[in-house]
Design a protein around this motif. Structure first.
Motif: not given
Length: 780
Positions: A577-578, A580-582, A584
């Motif tokens: 998830a981290q 993916s956030r980075d 994005a």
């Protein structure tokens, strides 16, 4: 309640409010300064009324302003200022005087002030920008060493220097109009005498005193001595009719060039931070939320005027000093606010009666709103440029003016290395390459750096390394390789992307400033990504292991394995998830798009290595989202595409359109029996000046022209009407034998290079293509 105990309660309340507001701002990823202002406003007389007597708190807050300016003076570096001395000194002075002049004329014209003196004072307040907020935003984005970061900091330093002069002249503005000239002259004379005395003291008195304090080896004595020195000089300037703040700044300047400057700053910073929080909280207590609400339309109008007015003054000034349009716009937006030290000027002005209470409250409200909005504006700037890339006329405007500022005659054009950025890393790369007799071209846009390159007789291109025009001037298309050592992640990504647009086969090695950028840069096409902290760990470990007796070949093999694995064994494990956030966040700063694979797409079932999307279309595939909801970030080449996949692709508008054509089957896809190769069309080529329909390259040789690259522009999947010109690069796809025949005909002096995709044996003559429209792409 006893008076002395009341003071203790008030200080505790203010500090607690500042701490709470700062904590809230930090959670929201905003500068803590905004939290201090909010905390003060809540507990102040206009808020909950927990602190009713402001005089004693303001007295302590004045120490905060003094320590802020003292620390600013200690941190002041003439070396840093010299890096951008032209725009800092010349542009900074012009910006201040222009802002004061425009504000004076406008404020008198619309009746905001009743005299030119008040207009000048108002202009002085508006001319200052926020060092604290801008510096915080630049540090969060690792942009302090970028071109726009250096320009911003240079202008802010000059503004901070000008604050001292403003504080010196301010007391003279409350005199009658016929005496103002004399009063200003006396104030300037006092300032000059004080400056002269400070230079003498800074050379002959301060260094021996600090050495004496340091020899005691007592932290307490050193700190007490420094604080006494700071406040003593501040009181002296107050006695001379100037200001405590100016004296504190001068005291800091006197220490800044002494060898104990860093130690002094380290000791003073905790005291500065505590009193500074008191200062900003005290300013917040002066803000009247009800007044702001009742005058909201007026204050928002003033905020808009400040932003627009300062932007229209600063951006053209930066552009006039030959910085790129992109840099000029970022600097203009970044400094289009009112700074925290304007509170100091405003409070002094009200105390002296230069401005009325109403104007003072309007200034406080306007300043507070601009400080709050600035971080959001700076975060939106990269997204604005990403959006601008999708608008043809804006893209043309940004790229068209971003041309090289200087290209010397000694710049090599073939078989050389290009180094983007001439900082410490870039300088070492150039030195090592030249020691092996390799031709080098450096791209940089710092005027001081360019002068160093001139003095060293090193070929250079003066301009923004992100610009295609600058890259073309540096001969990137004919270079052996490129090293990118730029200071900020965004410029690094754009530089890599555009270098590979010009030369898809270019060997590019990139320095990653953050470990989370490593996979991103590899995915964008870097051949090698180097992370300095990990490299330092490897070298230190290699030395220790060698001392333990581990054979050197084993150490070298293990180190290389770690590098080949992209430092994965050293990098902290991050949750998907981290990641993916980075990803994005990074994609927001680039032109990215989620694209669904159409039903029956020829790409379905192919691996990423087989599709080779970057060469065929120019896009970089950053993530795959499966039908079942699984997301594969930074997919490996062996990953296969499946029906229903959604792909996150990054590229220019025309590249994204080309990818869409390829995905829909509207363009030919090379399969496992085909290879693709870039070919330069020379001056003597029989293809020069003819269209693809006239040449019948596909019918004659059994190969396709998949793309034409010309002067940094791409024609993806050209049709029969597309013409060829000398200097074009063609992307040919076919089997090995067909490619060799076509290459010999198109470029008689062509020397075959390694093709990509699936190379086949020379005796395989069949070209297999899938999903081409009516069996052909134009008449190529």
């Amino acid at each position: 309640m006893q008076e002395d105990f009341r003071l203790i309660v008030d200080i505790v309340v203010v500090l607690a409010a500042a701490a709470g507001g700062g904590f809230l701002a930090a959670l929201l990823r905003q500068p803590v300064l905004l939290g201090y202002l909010l905390g003060g406003a809540i507990v102040g007389p206009a808020g909950l009324g927990l602190v009713k007597e402001l005089i004693q708190v303001e007295t302590l807050a004045q120490f905060g302003a003094a320590f802020l300016l003292f620390a600013l003076g200690v941190e002041f570096s003439f070396t840093e200022l010299k890096k951008v001395q032209g725009i800092s000194l010349g542009g900074g002075a012009l910006q201040i005087f222009s802002t004061i002049a425009v504000t004076t004329l406008v404020s008198i014209g619309v009746g905001w002030v009743t005299s030119p003196t008040q207009g000048v004072f108002l202009g002085a307040i508006l001319s200052l920008s926020s060092t604290a907020v801008v510096l915080k935003c630049l540090m969060e984005r690792n942009e302090t060493e970028t071109s726009h970061g250096r320009v911003m900091l240079g202008l802010l330093i000059v503004q901070d220097l000008a604050l001292g002069l403003m504080l010196a002249v301010l007391p003279a503005l409350d005199r009658p109009s016929e005496e103002i000239g004399i009063a200003v002259g006396i104030a300037l004379l006092k300032t000059a005498l004080l400056a002269g005395g400070s230079v003498v003291a800074g050379i002959w008195l301060i260094p021996p005193l600090l050495r004496f304090l340091a020899r005691t080896e007592s932290r307490e004595l050193f700190l007490l001595g420094v604080v006494a020195l700071c406040l003593g000089i501040a009181l002296l300037t107050e006695y001379l009719g100037l200001s405590i703040e100016m004296g504190a700044f001068i005291a800091g300047l006197m220490i800044s060039e002494v060898e104990y400057a860093d130690q002094t700053l380290t000791y003073v910073e905790p005291i500065r931070d505590i009193f500074a929080s008191l200062f900003f909280a005290a300013v917040g207590m002066l803000i009247d939320p009800l007044f702001i609400w009742n005058n909201l339309e007026l204050i928002l109008g003033l905020v808009a005027l400040v932003f627009v007015g300062k932007f229209l003054i600063i951006a053209p000034l930066v552009r006039a000093f030959r910085y790129s349009l992109r840099t000029s716009l970022i600097v203009g937006l970044g400094l289009a606010q009112i700074g925290e030290f304007s509170f100091v000027l405003a409070s002094k002005g009200q105390a002296l009666g230069v401005v009325s209470r109403r104007v003072y409250l309007l200034l406080l409200g306007t300043t507070a709103v601009t400080l709050i909005t600035t971080p959001f504006i700076l975060r939106l700037v990269p997204r604005f440029f990403t959006w601008a890339e999708t608008v043809p006329w804006l893209k043309h405007l940004l790229d068209g003016v971003d041309v090289p500022l200087e290209v010397p005659e000694n710049v090599p054009t073939r078989n050389h290395f290009v180094v983007c950025g001439y900082g410490r890393v870039g300088r070492n790369i150039v030195q090592l390459l030249q020691s092996h007799n390799q031709s080098v071209v450096v791209i940089d846009q710092s005027e001081q750096t360019i002068q160093q390159l001139r003095d060293a007789n090193i070929p250079y291109v003066y301009g923004n390394a992100v610009s295609l025009h600058v890259m073309e001037a540096a001969g990137v298309g004919e270079a052996k390789g490129m090293a990118i050592a730029l200071p900020d992640p965004m410029s690094t990504r754009l530089c890599l992307k555009r270098a590979l647009e010009l030369a898809p086969d270019l060997d590019v090695v990139v320095r990653a400033t953050q470990d989370k950028d490593i996979e991103l840069l590899y995915q964008l096409g870097a051949r090698e990504v180097v992370q300095p902290e990990f490299e330092a760990s490897l070298e230190l470990s290699a030395h220790l292991l060698n001392e333990l007796g581990v054979p050197l070949p084993i150490i070298q093999r293990e180190v290389q394995q770690i590098r080949n694995a992209r430092y994965n064994t050293l990098r902290p494990e991050r949750r998907p998830a981290q990641v993916s956030r980075d990803l994005a966040v990074a994609a927001q700063d680039m032109n990215s798009k989620w694209v669904a694979l159409p039903e029956g797409s020829p790409l379905v079932g192919m691996t990423l290595e087989e599709t080779d999307l970057r060469r065929l279309t120019g896009v970089s595939l950053m993530a795959i989202r499966r039908n079942q909801g699984e997301e594969i970030d930074y997919p490996e080449p062996e990953i296969s595409l499946e029906e229903g996949d959604r792909l996150l692709v990054v590229g220019e508008t025309d590249e994204l359109a080309a990818f869409s054509e390829l995905a829909k089957g509207e363009a030919a896809v090379p399969t496992e029996n085909a290879s693709c190769q870039w070919l330069l069309v020379p001056e003597d080529s029989p293809a020069s000046g003819k269209t693809l329909a006239e040449l019948h390259i596909r019918r004659q040789f059994g190969v396709l022209v998949q793309a034409i690259r010309r002067e940094g522009k791409f024609i993806r999947f050209p049709n029969g009407s597309s013409d060829l010109q000398a200097g074009d690069r063609l992307l040919l796809c076919g089997n090995f034998h067909a490619l060799a025949q076509a290459s010999r005909w198109l470029a008689p002096n062509f020397e075959p290079q390694a093709a990509f995709n699936h190379q086949v044996e020379p005796n395989e003559t069949e070209l297999s293509l899938a999903q081409s429209v009516s069996g052909e792409v134009g008449e190529s």
